[in-house]
Scaffold this motif. Structure first.
Motif, PDB file in Angstrom:
ATOM      1  N   ALA A 385       0.854  -1.443   0.116  1.00  0.00           N
ATOM      2  CA  ALA A 385      -0.203   0.092  -0.015  1.00  0.00           C
ATOM      3  C   ALA A 385       0.984   1.218  -0.213  1.00  0.00           C
ATOM      4  N   ASP A 386       2.031   1.011   0.222  1.00  0.00           N
ATOM      5  CA  ASP A 386       3.062   2.048   0.159  1.00  0.00           C
ATOM      6  C   ASP A 386       3.475   2.673  -0.936  1.00  0.00           C
ATOM      7  N   ALA A 387       3.450   4.055  -1.171  1.00  0.00           N
ATOM      8  CA  ALA A 387       3.739   4.755  -2.415  1.00  0.00           C
ATOM      9  C   ALA A 387       4.407   5.889  -2.204  1.00  0.00           C
ATOM     10  N   PRO A 388       5.649   6.245  -2.909  1.00  0.00           N
ATOM     11  CA  PRO A 388       6.287   5.171  -3.885  1.00  0.00           C
ATOM     12  C   PRO A 388       6.719   4.176  -2.763  1.00  0.00           C
ATOM     13  N   GLY A 389       7.024   2.957  -3.433  1.00  0.00           N
ATOM     14  CA  GLY A 389       7.619   1.863  -2.723  1.00  0.00           C
ATOM     15  C   GLY A 389       9.232   1.680  -2.847  1.00  0.00           C
ATOM     16  N   PHE A 390       9.811   1.137  -1.978  1.00  0.00           N
ATOM     17  CA  PHE A 390      11.268   0.827  -2.005  1.00  0.00           C
ATOM     18  C   PHE A 390      11.576  -0.291  -1.662  1.00  0.00           C
ATOM     19  N   ARG A 391      12.921  -0.762  -2.209  1.00  0.00           N
ATOM     20  CA  ARG A 391      13.206  -2.097  -2.121  1.00  0.00           C
ATOM     21  C   ARG A 391      14.672  -1.937  -1.509  1.00  0.00           C
ATOM     22  N   ILE A 392      15.017  -2.803  -0.309  1.00  0.00           N
ATOM     23  CA  ILE A 392      16.159  -2.622   0.355  1.00  0.00           C
ATOM     24  C   ILE A 392      16.973  -4.143  -0.233  1.00  0.00           C
ATOM     25  N   THR A 393      18.254  -3.980  -0.625  1.00  0.00           N
ATOM     26  CA  THR A 393      18.892  -5.287  -1.023  1.00  0.00           C
ATOM     27  C   THR A 393      20.052  -5.489  -0.074  1.00  0.00           C
ATOM     28  N   LEU A 394      20.246  -6.588   0.710  1.00  0.00           N
ATOM     29  CA  LEU A 394      21.531  -6.919   1.703  1.00  0.00           C
ATOM     30  C   LEU A 394      22.033  -7.720   0.391  1.00  0.00           C
ATOM     31  N   ALA A 395      23.502  -7.346   0.595  1.00  0.00           N
ATOM     32  CA  ALA A 395      24.524  -8.703  -0.366  1.00  0.00           C
ATOM     33  C   ALA A 395      25.528  -8.872   0.289  1.00  0.00           C
ATOM     34  N   ARG A 396      26.084  -9.920   0.458  1.00  0.00           N
ATOM     35  CA  ARG A 396      27.404 -10.366   1.114  1.00  0.00           C
ATOM     36  C   ARG A 396      28.392 -10.366  -0.301  1.00  0.00           C
ATOM     37  N   ASP A 397      29.691  -9.958   0.104  1.00  0.00           N
ATOM     38  CA  ASP A 397      30.909  -9.925  -0.880  1.00  0.00           C
ATOM     39  C   ASP A 397      32.030 -10.512  -0.251  1.00  0.00           C
ATOM     40  N   GLU A 398      33.070 -10.428  -0.919  1.00  0.00           N
ATOM     41  CA  GLU A 398      34.457 -10.918  -0.336  1.00  0.00           C
ATOM     42  C   GLU A 398      34.830 -10.177   0.858  1.00  0.00           C
ATOM     43  N   ARG A 399      34.167  -8.919   1.017  1.00  0.00           N
ATOM     44  CA  ARG A 399      34.685  -8.177   2.261  1.00  0.00           C
ATOM     45  C   ARG A 399      33.935  -8.412   3.489  1.00  0.00           C
ATOM     46  N   THR A 400      32.643  -9.255   3.250  1.00  0.00           N
ATOM     47  CA  THR A 400      31.749  -9.404   4.284  1.00  0.00           C
ATOM     48  C   THR A 400      32.115 -10.579   5.213  1.00  0.00           C
ATOM     49  N   THR A 401      32.029 -10.377   6.602  1.00  0.00           N
ATOM     50  CA  THR A 401      32.263 -11.348   7.533  1.00  0.00           C
ATOM     51  C   THR A 401      31.290 -11.354   8.473  1.00  0.00           C
ATOM     52  N   ARG A 402      31.133 -12.478   9.445  1.00  0.00           N
ATOM     53  CA  ARG A 402      30.225 -12.497  10.343  1.00  0.00           C
ATOM     54  C   ARG A 402      30.804 -13.146  11.700  1.00  0.00           C
ATOM     55  N   THR A 403      30.308 -13.067  12.876  1.00  0.00           N
ATOM     56  CA  THR A 403      30.762 -13.269  14.044  1.00  0.00           C
ATOM     57  C   THR A 403      29.800 -14.275  14.767  1.00  0.00           C
ATOM     58  N   ASP A 404      30.562 -15.038  15.565  1.00  0.00           N
ATOM     59  CA  ASP A 404      29.831 -16.027  16.238  1.00  0.00           C
ATOM     60  C   ASP A 404      28.759 -15.441  17.215  1.00  0.00           C
ATOM     61  N   ALA A 405      29.045 -14.109  17.840  1.00  0.00           N
ATOM     62  CA  ALA A 405      28.047 -13.523  18.619  1.00  0.00           C
ATOM     63  C   ALA A 405      26.800 -12.758  17.839  1.00  0.00           C
ATOM     64  N   GLY A 406      26.951 -12.937  16.357  1.00  0.00           N
ATOM     65  CA  GLY A 406      25.729 -12.193  15.768  1.00  0.00           C
ATOM     66  C   GLY A 406      26.043 -11.000  15.180  1.00  0.00           C
ATOM     67  N   GLY A 407      27.443 -10.454  15.115  1.00  0.00           N
ATOM     68  CA  GLY A 407      27.889  -9.259  14.639  1.00  0.00           C
ATOM     69  C   GLY A 407      28.153  -9.688  13.116  1.00  0.00           C
ATOM     70  N   PHE A 408      28.620  -8.461  12.561  1.00  0.00           N
ATOM     71  CA  PHE A 408      29.149  -8.811  11.089  1.00  0.00           C
ATOM     72  C   PHE A 408      29.779  -7.601  10.478  1.00  0.00           C
ATOM     73  N   SER A 409      30.440  -7.593   9.322  1.00  0.00           N
ATOM     74  CA  SER A 409      31.254  -6.356   8.952  1.00  0.00           C
ATOM     75  C   SER A 409      30.889  -6.532   7.592  1.00  0.00           C
ATOM     76  N   GLN A 410      30.817  -5.164   7.073  1.00  0.00           N
ATOM     77  CA  GLN A 410      30.756  -4.666   5.418  1.00  0.00           C
ATOM     78  C   GLN A 410      29.562  -5.430   4.916  1.00  0.00           C
ATOM     79  N   LEU A 411      28.594  -5.568   5.415  1.00  0.00           N
ATOM     80  CA  LEU A 411      27.341  -6.039   4.532  1.00  0.00           C
ATOM     81  C   LEU A 411      26.796  -4.692   3.631  1.00  0.00           C
ATOM     82  N   ARG A 412      26.756  -5.114   2.498  1.00  0.00           N
ATOM     83  CA  ARG A 412      26.548  -4.158   1.598  1.00  0.00           C
ATOM     84  C   ARG A 412      24.980  -4.086   1.352  1.00  0.00           C
ATOM     85  N   VAL A 413      24.456  -2.831   1.310  1.00  0.00           N
ATOM     86  CA  VAL A 413      23.093  -2.272   1.324  1.00  0.00           C
ATOM     87  C   VAL A 413      22.604  -1.318   0.451  1.00  0.00           C
ATOM     88  N   SER A 414      21.907  -1.687  -0.345  1.00  0.00           N
ATOM     89  CA  SER A 414      21.368  -0.795  -1.310  1.00  0.00           C
ATOM     90  C   SER A 414      19.824  -0.564  -1.161  1.00  0.00           C
TER      91      SER A 414
END
Length: 422
Positions: A385-414
């Motif tokens: 129902a929202d206008a204008p509508g938007f899309r958020i894209t989360l992407a992992r690449d070679e710089r992205t990491t994650r931790t056992d505690a639930g943290g992460f680094s360098q997740l790409r957001v567009s």
């Protein structure tokens, strides 16, 4: 390796004529007398107090609403004065003397027995009371109240486009001098937000920020707005925001940073604090959730004002025990860090992801599910129902990491306009 908070007044620096740095304790909200936050804050205040067995903290609840009637001054009521008394009790239970500072946003006391008002910020005796303390605590509410009460000529009244200068009141000068001489300045929610400089957010939601844009000034509505001159200017590393993943502020951070020309936004979750030492530009994470950084250094913007797009923001999430060196950009993790894909189930695309009630927690859960899966990309859209509508894209690449505690680094957001079919 678990990080720790270490702050002491530098007596040798004082002897050499060098100004010692204070400490900031930036709480994302929902303090709730959480021992994981109160005890580290109390330790900082004791360090700042030197030999004192019972250090003093000036308690500001200026961001709260003034009492509408004397009944709002009661022990269990909610108002600036009642909130001040509440925090005094909290600090007392942890061996700290809380000193309520009677500065409110109301131009004059708002009911018969009220004492808080904006004009108290001009009183030299109130400034002296602040100066006698070892630290300052700034409560939550509306950060614009701090500007209205502690500055003059700041042009942040509702309806203002915020053009012109401002001057500090004596109480604001006392806060600044306390911090600059080695004192602690802590704040929760609005008390966190006010500690940044130019571009401080004054209100607004992610959805309206993307559909209507961001503008300078202040209005008590849901439009995304910011202060050109900002708050106290104590935190120099970037923009600050609170209630970050809970209140769906990742998209807002990207929009606000882009509008103000800021490269870094630091978003602190509820029940969590960033303990920051400006002397060495080190920040330590304490509490049960996370501290998030949104890096816009590689951001590409496109589209039109009515249909904007932003590509390539980088989202990093730090957890308790993690440390960030803002000078070098190096993050030291307290838990194991992993690169590459995981073996969890591939998350499905999300809908109505930007809803006000649960959009933020769902976005974080989607990011964490993506990083634990074998997939590299996941998307989420605003409601149909929202206008204008938007899309958020989360992407992992070679710089992205994650931790056992639930943290992460360098997740790409567009963020892009939502595609329409048919």
């Amino acid at each position: 390796m678990s990080a720790h908070i270490d702050h002491r007044r530098a007596e040798h620096a004082q002897a050499a004529g060098v100004r010692p740095a204070g400490a900031l304790f930036l709480i994302g909200g929902a303090l709730d007398e959480d021992p994981a936050l109160i005890e580290p804050l109390a330790a900082l205040l004791r360090d700042a107090g030197g030999d004192s067995d019972r250090p003093r903290v000036a308690v500001f609840t200026t961001a709260s609403e003034p009492p509408a009637a004397d009944s709002d001054l009661a022990h269990d009521a909610e108002s600036d004065e009642a909130d001040g008394a509440y925090y005094v009790r909290v600090f007392d239970r942890h061996g700290i003397e809380g000193v309520p500072i009677p500065v409110g946003v109301s131009p004059e006391p708002s009911c018969a027995n009220a004492t808080y008002s904006r004009r108290r910020a001009e009183h030299s005796d109130v400034a002296t009371l602040v100066a006698s303390c070892d630290g300052v605590f700034l409560g939550g509410g509306d950060q614009s109240h701090y500007l209205l009460a502690l500055f003059r000529g700041s042009d942040v009244e509702p309806g203002s486009g915020e053009a012109g200068g401002r001057r500090e009141t004596p109480v604001m000068t006392a806060i600044r001098e306390l911090f600059e001489s080695g004192g602690v300045v802590a704040g929760t929610s609005a008390g966190l937000a006010i500690q940044q400089g130019a571009g401080m957010v004054t209100g607004g939601t992610s959805e309206l920020g993307w559909s209507h844009g961001a503008r300078a000034g202040y209005e008590p509505d849901d439009e995304l707005r910011f202060s050109l001159q900002g708050g106290f200017g104590f935190f120099p590393e970037g923009l600050l925001d609170s209630h970050f993943t809970e209140w769906n502020r990742v998209p807002r951070a990207i929009r606000l940073g882009s509008a103000t020309g800021q490269q870094l936004v630091i978003g602190v979750d509820e029940h969590t604090a960033l303990a920051y030492r400006p002397g060495d530009r080190i920040g330590d994470v304490v509490g049960s959730a996370g501290v998030n950084t949104i890096d816009l250094g590689e951001l590409e913007t496109d589209g039109t004002p009515a249909s904007p797009a932003a590509l390539g923001a980088r989202w990093t999430r730090l957890m308790a025990g993690d440390r960030i060196n803002f000078a070098s950009g190096v993050i030291t993790r307290a838990s194991r860090e992993r690169a590459g894909a995981g073996d969890g189930p591939v998350p499905a695309a999300a809908s109505a992801l930007w809803s006000d009630d649960d959009g933020g927690p769902r976005l974080l859960a989607l990011a964490q599910a993506l990083l634990e899966s074998s997939s590299n990309v996941v998307v989420g859209d605003t409601a149909e129902a929202d206008a204008p509508g938007f899309r958020i894209t989360l992407a992992r690449d070679e710089r992205t990491t994650r931790t056992d505690a639930g943290g992460f680094s360098q997740l790409r957001v567009s963020i892009t306009p939502k595609p329409h079919h048919g």
